[in-house]
Design an enzyme around this catalytic site. Structure first.
Site, PDB file in Angstrom:
ATOM      1  N   ARG A  84       0.836  -1.207   0.000  1.00  0.00           N
ATOM      2  CA  ARG A  84       0.000   0.000   0.000  1.00  0.00           C
ATOM      3  C   ARG A  84       0.865   1.249   0.000  1.00  0.00           C
ATOM      4  NH1 ARG A  84      -5.065   2.111   2.241  1.00  0.00           N
ATOM      5  NH2 ARG A  84      -4.982   4.287   1.607  1.00  0.00           N
ATOM      6  N   ARG A  93      -5.297   1.397  -5.103  1.00  0.00           N
ATOM      7  CA  ARG A  93      -4.477   0.865  -4.012  1.00  0.00           C
ATOM      8  C   ARG A  93      -4.453  -0.659  -4.064  1.00  0.00           C
ATOM      9  NH1 ARG A  93      -8.147   3.978   0.026  1.00  0.00           N
ATOM     10  NH2 ARG A  93      -7.609   5.428  -1.569  1.00  0.00           N
ATOM     11  N   ASP A  96      -6.775  -1.645   1.076  1.00  0.00           N
ATOM     12  CA  ASP A  96      -7.316  -0.653   1.994  1.00  0.00           C
ATOM     13  C   ASP A  96      -8.055  -1.423   3.078  1.00  0.00           C
ATOM     14  OD1 ASP A  96      -7.985   1.869   2.994  1.00  0.00           O
ATOM     15  OD2 ASP A  96      -9.813   1.988   1.807  1.00  0.00           O
ATOM     16  N   ASP A  98     -10.177  -0.639   6.503  1.00  0.00           N
ATOM     17  CA  ASP A  98     -10.812   0.428   7.276  1.00  0.00           C
ATOM     18  C   ASP A  98     -11.589  -0.142   8.444  1.00  0.00           C
ATOM     19  OD1 ASP A  98     -10.030   2.554   5.563  1.00  0.00           O
ATOM     20  OD2 ASP A  98     -11.706   2.129   4.218  1.00  0.00           O
TER      21      ASP A  98
END
Length: 161
Positions: A84, A93, A96, A98
């Site tokens: 990343r 990317r 990711d 989150d």
């Protein structure tokens, strides 16, 4: 105290299906954390109107004893392991990760906002989260099923197993 957390996973570079599957495997190695379940993979259009490949997304449900910031640091290490780079907001990317929800907590910290910004409007996390927990009550008091937007074929597509 252990908390139930939901992690959004996304990738649109360097074999994104494999990137997300590898990240799901690596979540099992997080300290003081247990993976409870994860959703199917979904193909989604990119946010922000940028010209880039579609994303592969999923959601994982975990139980962790890590603090929110400890969990965030561990997730960022996993992102870095998978190449990343942070160059452009909403840009392409390799991975990711989150923190979508951390229990029922509202967290406002310079490094972390939970519930995740835009959570309540994003099909690419709401549908996979619903797959994991159809009876989930969100921190705003709403049932996830009440705010679940209809699946639009152009926005999100569940991939075959």
């Amino acid at each position: 105290m252990a908390e139930t957390v939901y992690i959004g996973l996304g990738s649109n570079l360097d074999r994104p299906v494999q990137q997300v599957k590898l990240a799901l495997q690596r979540l099992h190695a997080l300290p003081q954390t247990q993976v409870i379940q994860y959703s199917s993979l979904y193909r989604t259009a990119p946010l922000g109107g940028l010209d880039q490949p579609d994303y592969i997304n999923a959601v994982a449900q975990l139980v962790t004893h890590l603090s929110p910031l400890e969990l965030l640091s561990n997730l960022q290490l996993l992102e870095n392991l998978q190449g990343r780079t942070r160059q452009q907001r909403w840009g392409s990317r390799t991975l990711d990760l989150d923190i979508l929800l951390y229990g029922q907590q509202h967290i406002y910290h310079p490094r972390l906002t939970v519930p995740h910004v835009g959570l309540y409007e994003r099909s690419f996390v709401l549908h996979p989260m619903y797959e994991c927990s159809p009876d989930l009550v969100l921190p705003n008091g709403q049932q996830l099923s009440e705010i679940l937007p209809p699946l639009a074929q152009s926005d999100i597509q569940k991939l075959a197993a």
